[in-house]
Design an enzyme around this catalytic site. Sequence first.
Site, PDB file in Angstrom:
ATOM      1  N   GLU A 127      57.245 -75.993  35.459  1.00  0.00           N
ATOM      2  CA  GLU A 127      57.965 -77.158  34.932  1.00  0.00           C
ATOM      3  C   GLU A 127      59.410 -77.111  35.425  1.00  0.00           C
ATOM      4  O   GLU A 127      59.874 -76.064  35.882  1.00  0.00           O
ATOM      5  CB  GLU A 127      57.955 -77.114  33.390  1.00  0.00           C
ATOM      6  CG  GLU A 127      56.562 -77.144  32.806  1.00  0.00           C
ATOM      7  CD  GLU A 127      56.559 -77.238  31.288  1.00  0.00           C
ATOM      8  OE1 GLU A 127      57.652 -77.288  30.679  1.00  0.00           O
ATOM      9  OE2 GLU A 127      55.447 -77.271  30.730  1.00  0.00           O
ATOM     10  N   GLY A 342      63.128 -66.929  72.429  1.00  0.00           N
ATOM     11  CA  GLY A 342      64.431 -67.474  72.795  1.00  0.00           C
ATOM     12  C   GLY A 342      64.573 -68.912  72.313  1.00  0.00           C
ATOM     13  O   GLY A 342      64.047 -69.266  71.245  1.00  0.00           O
ATOM     14  N   GLU A 366      53.844 -68.650  43.425  1.00  0.00           N
ATOM     15  CA  GLU A 366      52.971 -67.702  42.695  1.00  0.00           C
ATOM     16  C   GLU A 366      53.649 -66.358  42.447  1.00  0.00           C
ATOM     17  O   GLU A 366      53.050 -65.306  42.641  1.00  0.00           O
ATOM     18  CB  GLU A 366      51.630 -67.539  43.416  1.00  0.00           C
ATOM     19  CG  GLU A 366      50.881 -68.867  43.390  1.00  0.00           C
ATOM     20  CD  GLU A 366      49.442 -68.769  43.802  1.00  0.00           C
ATOM     21  OE1 GLU A 366      48.768 -67.810  43.388  1.00  0.00           O
ATOM     22  OE2 GLU A 366      48.982 -69.667  44.533  1.00  0.00           O
TER      23      GLU A 366
HETATM   24  C1  FAD Z   1      55.195 -75.970  47.841  1.00  0.00           C
HETATM   25  C2  FAD Z   1      55.059 -75.386  46.469  1.00  0.00           C
HETATM   26  C3  FAD Z   1      53.812 -75.332  45.861  1.00  0.00           C
HETATM   27  C4  FAD Z   1      53.693 -74.849  44.561  1.00  0.00           C
HETATM   28  N1  FAD Z   1      52.477 -74.897  43.913  1.00  0.00           N
HETATM   29  C5  FAD Z   1      52.409 -74.632  42.587  1.00  0.00           C
HETATM   30  C6  FAD Z   1      51.199 -74.856  41.841  1.00  0.00           C
HETATM   31  O1  FAD Z   1      50.167 -75.228  42.412  1.00  0.00           O
HETATM   32  N2  FAD Z   1      51.211 -74.659  40.497  1.00  0.00           N
HETATM   33  C7  FAD Z   1      52.334 -74.253  39.828  1.00  0.00           C
HETATM   34  O2  FAD Z   1      52.272 -74.131  38.604  1.00  0.00           O
HETATM   35  N3  FAD Z   1      53.491 -73.985  40.505  1.00  0.00           N
HETATM   36  C8  FAD Z   1      53.563 -74.188  41.852  1.00  0.00           C
HETATM   37  N4  FAD Z   1      54.726 -73.973  42.543  1.00  0.00           N
HETATM   38  C9  FAD Z   1      55.898 -73.499  41.823  1.00  0.00           C
HETATM   39  C10 FAD Z   1      56.286 -72.059  42.145  1.00  0.00           C
HETATM   40  O3  FAD Z   1      55.329 -71.180  41.635  1.00  0.00           O
HETATM   41  C11 FAD Z   1      57.703 -71.838  41.605  1.00  0.00           C
HETATM   42  O4  FAD Z   1      58.585 -72.532  42.457  1.00  0.00           O
HETATM   43  C12 FAD Z   1      58.057 -70.376  41.516  1.00  0.00           C
HETATM   44  O5  FAD Z   1      57.305 -69.747  40.516  1.00  0.00           O
HETATM   45  C13 FAD Z   1      59.538 -70.153  41.221  1.00  0.00           C
HETATM   46  O6  FAD Z   1      59.986 -70.932  40.164  1.00  0.00           O
HETATM   47  P1  FAD Z   1      61.322 -71.821  40.364  1.00  0.00           P
HETATM   48  O7  FAD Z   1      61.178 -72.562  41.634  1.00  0.00           O
HETATM   49  O8  FAD Z   1      61.560 -72.597  39.124  1.00  0.00           O
HETATM   50  O9  FAD Z   1      62.482 -70.747  40.566  1.00  0.00           O
HETATM   51  P2  FAD Z   1      63.297 -69.970  39.404  1.00  0.00           P
HETATM   52  O10 FAD Z   1      62.355 -69.325  38.467  1.00  0.00           O
HETATM   53  O11 FAD Z   1      64.325 -70.870  38.852  1.00  0.00           O
HETATM   54  O12 FAD Z   1      64.007 -68.827  40.261  1.00  0.00           O
HETATM   55  C14 FAD Z   1      65.219 -68.998  40.987  1.00  0.00           C
HETATM   56  C15 FAD Z   1      65.615 -67.645  41.548  1.00  0.00           C
HETATM   57  O13 FAD Z   1      65.905 -66.748  40.452  1.00  0.00           O
HETATM   58  C16 FAD Z   1      65.122 -65.577  40.575  1.00  0.00           C
HETATM   59  N5  FAD Z   1      64.764 -65.064  39.245  1.00  0.00           N
HETATM   60  C17 FAD Z   1      64.213 -65.738  38.209  1.00  0.00           C
HETATM   61  N6  FAD Z   1      64.014 -64.913  37.184  1.00  0.00           N
HETATM   62  C18 FAD Z   1      64.405 -63.686  37.580  1.00  0.00           C
HETATM   63  C19 FAD Z   1      64.444 -62.382  36.976  1.00  0.00           C
HETATM   64  N7  FAD Z   1      63.978 -62.171  35.729  1.00  0.00           N
HETATM   65  N8  FAD Z   1      64.923 -61.342  37.703  1.00  0.00           N
HETATM   66  C20 FAD Z   1      65.382 -61.531  38.962  1.00  0.00           C
HETATM   67  N9  FAD Z   1      65.384 -62.727  39.593  1.00  0.00           N
HETATM   68  C21 FAD Z   1      64.894 -63.780  38.897  1.00  0.00           C
HETATM   69  C22 FAD Z   1      63.898 -65.986  41.361  1.00  0.00           C
HETATM   70  O14 FAD Z   1      63.272 -64.862  41.977  1.00  0.00           O
HETATM   71  C23 FAD Z   1      64.500 -66.969  42.360  1.00  0.00           C
HETATM   72  O15 FAD Z   1      65.046 -66.257  43.432  1.00  0.00           O
HETATM   73  C24 FAD Z   1      54.845 -74.376  43.883  1.00  0.00           C
HETATM   74  C25 FAD Z   1      56.093 -74.371  44.528  1.00  0.00           C
HETATM   75  C26 FAD Z   1      56.219 -74.893  45.787  1.00  0.00           C
HETATM   76  C27 FAD Z   1      57.580 -74.920  46.428  1.00  0.00           C
END
Ligand code: FAD
Length: 387
Positions: A127, A342, A366
């Site tokens: 979300e 390159g 994931e």
């Molecule tokens: C093309 C694509 C397909 C996807 N498909 C699906 C799908 O089919 N179903 C689904 O449900 N989701 C899906 N996703 C979502 C994906 O799983 C999330 O983008 C991912 O889990 C990261 O969440 P976020 O983008 O909100 O990043 P955030 O959680 O906001 O993270 C931002 C940064 O903070 C870091 N961070 C967060 N918490 C911590 C912590 N405790 N310690 C250290 N670092 C931390 C993260 O590693 C990251 O570098 C998809 C995403 C994309 C881009």
Amino acid sequence: MDFDLSEAQNLTRQSVRAFAEGEIAPMARELDEKEEFSAELTRRMAGLGLLGCFVPEQYGGSNMGYILYAIAVEELARVDASQAATIAAGNSLGIGPIYYFGDGKQKREWLPRLCSGECLAAFGLTEPDAGSDAGSTRTTATLDGDHWTINGHKIFITNSACSLTGVIIVQAVTGKREDGKPELSCLIVPSGTPGFTAKEMKNKMMWRASNTGELFFDDCVVPKENLLGTKGDGFHQMLATLDDGRLSIAAMGLGGSQVAFELSLEYANSRIQFGRPVASFQVNAFKLADMALEIELARNLLYKACWLREKERPITKEAAMAKLFCSEVMRRCVHHAVQLHGGYGLMKDYDVERLYRDQRILEIGEGTSEILRIVIARDIGVSGRAV
Ligand SMILES: Cc1cc2nc3c(=O)[nH]c(=O)nc-3n(C[C@H](O)[C@H](O)[C@H](O)COP(=O)(O)OP(=O)(O)OC[C@H]3O[C@@H](n4cnc5c(N)ncnc54)[C@H](O)[C@@H]3O)c2cc1C
């Protein structure tokens, strides 16, 4: 120990490779450029048994097991990450929860259609305000007599907003647990349910021919029996689904690494500068040697994790390690690949350019690499709030 693949496994690898090279490769660059999902290719991949890889024949699956599933995804990713993503998400995130947690009626209703490629299932977990912290889901599902009313918003959901999308598994808050934390459950929401809308997300850097959607639930009503498994089991279902999904993302990293290596070897052996193939300069030969070494390690790590999965042994740590390592190996391989090509490696006429972009998601989807290191740290006994 036996490191040989069986004859059947080798044959399946060959047939997926032949399909990918013959049918997907000619379209991959154009679909990427147009940012276009192909329902036709998805149906044809389903025709090869690539949807329902771990589902028994009685439900229309091919029941090939996790090692072969990984090999199939690896071979698709060797040619086109977007098609591999459609299959990986279709199996692990879409079909997986229904097969592992659904009741008999839900399986009979959905699995044959999903395995045949008639439609795709998607897993709606992420979300806008619940990404890595997936347990902080805000979407709610309220039981009202014989139906659930769902309200909320999901983002980045693979296979959720295309012509083939048939059903979404939605994680939602369904109450409060005894310890005061939100109770999470998963619900099955068919496409076209009033109150549910899906919007395709465009302008991705990578996986441009894979479908990604944003989902809106506005007093969306589904029957009571659309609950998946037991009420309150949603968090456990999500963790198990992600463990399996990580195997397929690892396979994408492996396939992408393999083709980056193959393209680089061929190019560096034939590109002449200073009167010699550029591969013959030791600095470049060592890049190729490092790629070959890491790919070997990645393959062994992933296949072992899949072997554990087939034995129904715990894989949380091994799947996290495989996904983390394979995606980071691919990062190093595509970096070397572009460098060895390159200036040509930066041009869209060369496949390493697309590989370079497609790699990036593997360290985010994931479970980001940071979250996977937390999963591994917990599993090996590191204690404290920091992990
Ligand atoms: C093309 C694509 C397909 C996807 N498909 C699906 C799908 O089919 N179903 C689904 O449900 N989701 C899906 N996703 C979502 C994906 O799983 C999330 O983008 C991912 O889990 C990261 O969440 P976020 O983008 O909100 O990043 P955030 O959680 O906001 O993270 C931002 C940064 O903070 C870091 N961070 C967060 N918490 C911590 C912590 N405790 N310690 C250290 N670092 C931390 C993260 O590693 C990251 O570098 C998809 C995403 C994309 C881009």
